[in-house]
Design an enzyme around this catalytic site. Structure first.
Site, mmCIF file in Angstrom:
data_model
loop_
_atom_site.group_PDB
_atom_site.id
_atom_site.type_symbol
_atom_site.label_atom_id
_atom_site.label_comp_id
_atom_site.label_asym_id
_atom_site.label_seq_id
_atom_site.Cartn_x
_atom_site.Cartn_y
_atom_site.Cartn_z
ATOM 1 N N GLY A 291 94.069 121.696 -28.693
ATOM 2 C CA GLY A 291 94.618 122.510 -29.792
ATOM 3 C C GLY A 291 93.746 122.583 -31.041
ATOM 4 O O GLY A 291 94.088 123.289 -31.994
ATOM 5 N N HIS A 370 87.806 129.505 -21.316
ATOM 6 C CA HIS A 370 86.508 130.175 -21.422
ATOM 7 C C HIS A 370 85.371 129.206 -21.810
ATOM 8 O O HIS A 370 84.216 129.573 -21.786
ATOM 9 C CB HIS A 370 86.579 131.377 -22.379
ATOM 10 C CG HIS A 370 86.557 131.024 -23.830
ATOM 11 N ND1 HIS A 370 86.248 131.937 -24.810
ATOM 12 C CD2 HIS A 370 86.802 129.867 -24.471
ATOM 13 C CE1 HIS A 370 86.307 131.344 -25.978
ATOM 14 N NE2 HIS A 370 86.649 130.089 -25.800
HETATM 15 C C1 LIG Z 1 87.362 126.710 -28.481
HETATM 16 S S1 LIG Z 1 88.215 125.372 -29.176
HETATM 17 C C2 LIG Z 1 89.883 125.974 -29.162
HETATM 18 C C3 LIG Z 1 90.761 125.266 -30.126
HETATM 19 C C4 LIG Z 1 92.204 125.768 -30.205
HETATM 20 N N1 LIG Z 1 92.865 125.804 -28.917
HETATM 21 C C5 LIG Z 1 92.264 127.128 -30.853
HETATM 22 O O1 LIG Z 1 92.512 128.110 -30.158
HETATM 23 O O2 LIG Z 1 92.062 127.205 -32.077
HETATM 24 C C6 LIG Z 1 88.172 124.252 -27.844
HETATM 25 C C7 LIG Z 1 88.825 122.918 -28.125
HETATM 26 O O3 LIG Z 1 88.730 122.102 -26.956
HETATM 27 C C8 LIG Z 1 88.574 120.761 -27.383
HETATM 28 N N2 LIG Z 1 88.050 119.952 -26.272
HETATM 29 C C9 LIG Z 1 86.811 119.983 -25.716
HETATM 30 N N3 LIG Z 1 86.727 119.086 -24.708
HETATM 31 C C10 LIG Z 1 87.934 118.477 -24.630
HETATM 32 C C11 LIG Z 1 88.487 117.484 -23.772
HETATM 33 N N4 LIG Z 1 87.761 116.944 -22.784
HETATM 34 N N5 LIG Z 1 89.762 117.109 -23.969
HETATM 35 C C12 LIG Z 1 90.525 117.657 -24.955
HETATM 36 N N6 LIG Z 1 90.057 118.613 -25.800
HETATM 37 C C13 LIG Z 1 88.778 119.020 -25.631
HETATM 38 C C14 LIG Z 1 87.606 120.886 -28.546
HETATM 39 O O4 LIG Z 1 87.615 119.741 -29.369
HETATM 40 C C15 LIG Z 1 88.144 122.132 -29.242
HETATM 41 O O5 LIG Z 1 89.100 121.826 -30.220
#
Ligand SMILES: C[S@@+](CC[C@H](N)C(=O)[O-])C[C@H]1O[C@@H](n2cnc3c(N)ncnc32)[C@H](O)[C@@H]1O
Length: 489
Positions: A291, A370
């Protein structure tokens, strides 16, 4: 038999018909469509008018026809040169955004400012700064009022962080003082983006690390060696992009704010339109997977005050970005204190915690799929499948890439699969009118060896993880779609 209508005239007719539609609606409602020279004000009646569904539909069709008309009328050699050199526009944009030109011009007012005055405030060479602004003005970002005197317009003013230019220039000074941090790595000052709508963060992210990475993408594709992403090659970093951000907190802050911009760039309902959060039973649990700073979890919790929302992300993001954000904003803090919202460190490749096992009504994933190649995407969805109860839904918000031809039969049957029917000679995907989804797809390829997906690709991926698409909600003017899935029978 009369002379057949020329292709040029067919395109021109589509433009005229749709401009007529917009003019008629504007007249009926007594609201003028904004001109390119006015400043952007998202709350104004004019801007609200532009995103009414009927107006948006007409403007998409007119945009599609107008860009096809330009591509037909302009000599093909010049169309090709434009495409081959498009990256220079990104360079110019980064120069003006990081030098606070938009904020300086806001403070200068409608008479604009001479580039020599802008350059002396910023401390950069005035010639290249002026050429940057002029190139952008040629692409309808800024206006040149008289030689070398520039002002904001509807597009440039959208980048305005709302901060005093002195603040932006202070960040630039600190950035310079810190020096370069290694090959291709900018000394990003993350606090510059707090309290903004995130659009300057998004523009900087696109024109800095995404642009640098994209320059390496063809080498990777041509060598057929994906062991390092274009991002890792550009920034000479061996770990994942998320590990890079954790080592460089300014970048982490910038990308989290850039995510907020995706909410502010387009009509916000578009992100949440579709799934009826209000219809969930009281105390239903929605988990916002990955999130980030919880901006979407917050919107959902506001829409359905009787449900519970858990915002999950990597432990460090929850600690260093999400928690401070929620504690700093009174409305969000109240939700934490009342227990309506919980922030939780959780890796989405790991098993969901036991307190959520078979307890979740909706797993919500915005802009997560994505980020990952399909193999990893399937793993994430399988973990959610393991924790799901029989009635759990999966709501994926991501961009759906339209085919440049009509949807095949198997997909056309899914409710909501087809959005706008484009008539000949327009491209089925409306060309330029939906160009953003194709650029985001390349961003994902350059940063993470990942991709945006067509509906067919989504169907295959979710089915491999045990889910089935029930319905798709799409909104004209926003390539963001909601894909609602249930457990596969
Ligand atoms: C593109 S951002 C999207 C954030 C949010 N869902 C939004 O729409 O604003 C992707 C998110 O995935 C999280 N992320 C990446 N790898 C992760 C993992 N292994 N477990 C949990 N979160 C993760 C990142 O920290 C980031 O906040």
């Amino acid at each position: 038999m009369g002379t057949p209508t020329s292709n040029l005239r067919l395109l021109a007719n589509i433009i005229l018909e749709n401009v007529d539609t917009i003019d008629k609606l504007a007249k009926e409602q007594g609201v003028p469509y904004p001109t390119i020279d006015t400043l952007y004000n998202g709350g104004s009646q004019s801007e609200k008018f532009t995103i009414q569904p009927k107006v948006l539909n007409a403007s998409l069709l007119a945009t599609s026809a107008a860009s096809q008309l330009i591509a037909t009328l302009k000599l093909p050699g010049l169309v090709l040169l434009d495409r081959a050199n498009a990256f220079h526009v990104s360079s110019a944009l980064r120069i003006v955004v990081e030098t606070g030109v938009v904020e300086i011009l806001r403070e200068a007012g409608p008479k604009g400012l001479h580039v020599a005055d802008i350059a002396s405030k910023v401390g950069v060479d005035s010639t290249i700064l002026g050429r940057s602004i002029r190139m952008l003005a040629t692409h309808y970002v800024f206006r040149e009022l008289e030689p070398n005197v520039f002002a904001n317009n509807r597009v440039s003013s959208l980048i305005d962080s709302g901060k005093a230019s002195a603040g932006i220039l202070g960040s630039l000074r600190k950035q310079r003082e810190g020096g370069t941090k290694g090959h291709g790595v900018t000394n990003v000052q993350g606090d510059k983006y707090t309290g903004t709508n995130g659009i300057s963060a998004l523009v900087e992210q696109c024109t800095d690390e995404v642009f640098k990475s994209s320059a390496h993408l063809p080498d990777i594709v041509l060598s057929n060696d994906y062991s390092k992403s274009a991002f890792q090659t550009a920034l000479q970093f061996d770990g994942s992009m998320w590990e890079f951000f954790e080592k460089n907190p300014g970048y982490l802050q910038r990308i989290q704010m850039a995510m907020v911009a995706w909410t502010n760039l387009r009509p916000h309902q578009a992100n949440l339109k579709g799934f009826e959060w209000e219809q969930l039973q009281p105390n239903s649990v929605v988990v916002d997977i990955g999130g980030g700073n919880g901006s979407e979890g917050f919107e959902i919790a506001k829409r359905a005050p009787k449900i519970k929302v858990v915002v999950q992300d990597r432990e460090q993001t929850i600690q260093s970005v999400t928690t401070p954000t929620w504690n700093a904003e009174p409305d969000k803090k109240k939700m934490l204190e009342s227990g309506q919202v919980k922030l939780e460190g959780q890796d989405f490749f790991e098993k969901q915690p036991s307190h959520l096992d078979k307890q979740v009504s909706v797993f919500f994933l915005r802009l997560i799929m994505h980020d990952w190649p399909t193999k990893e995407g399937v793993k994430i969805l399988q973990k959610l499948h393991e924790a799901a109860a029989p009635t759990t839904k999966l709501v994926i918000v991501d961009q759906v890439v339209p085919y440049a031809c009509p949807n095949p039969k198997a997909l056309a049957q899914i409710e909501g699969a087809t959005l706008i029917k484009a008539t000949s000679p327009l491209l089925a995907n409306l060309g330029e009118a939906s160009s953003d989804v194709y650029t985001t797809d390349f961003t994902m390829a350059a940063l993470l060896n990942s991709q945006e997906r067509t509906l067919g690709e989504f169907k295959e991926m979710v089915e491999e993880a045990g889910w089935a698409i029930e319905k798709v909600y799409q909104t004209a003017g926003s390539s963001f779609s909601q894909i609602v899935c249930a457990l596969k029978q």
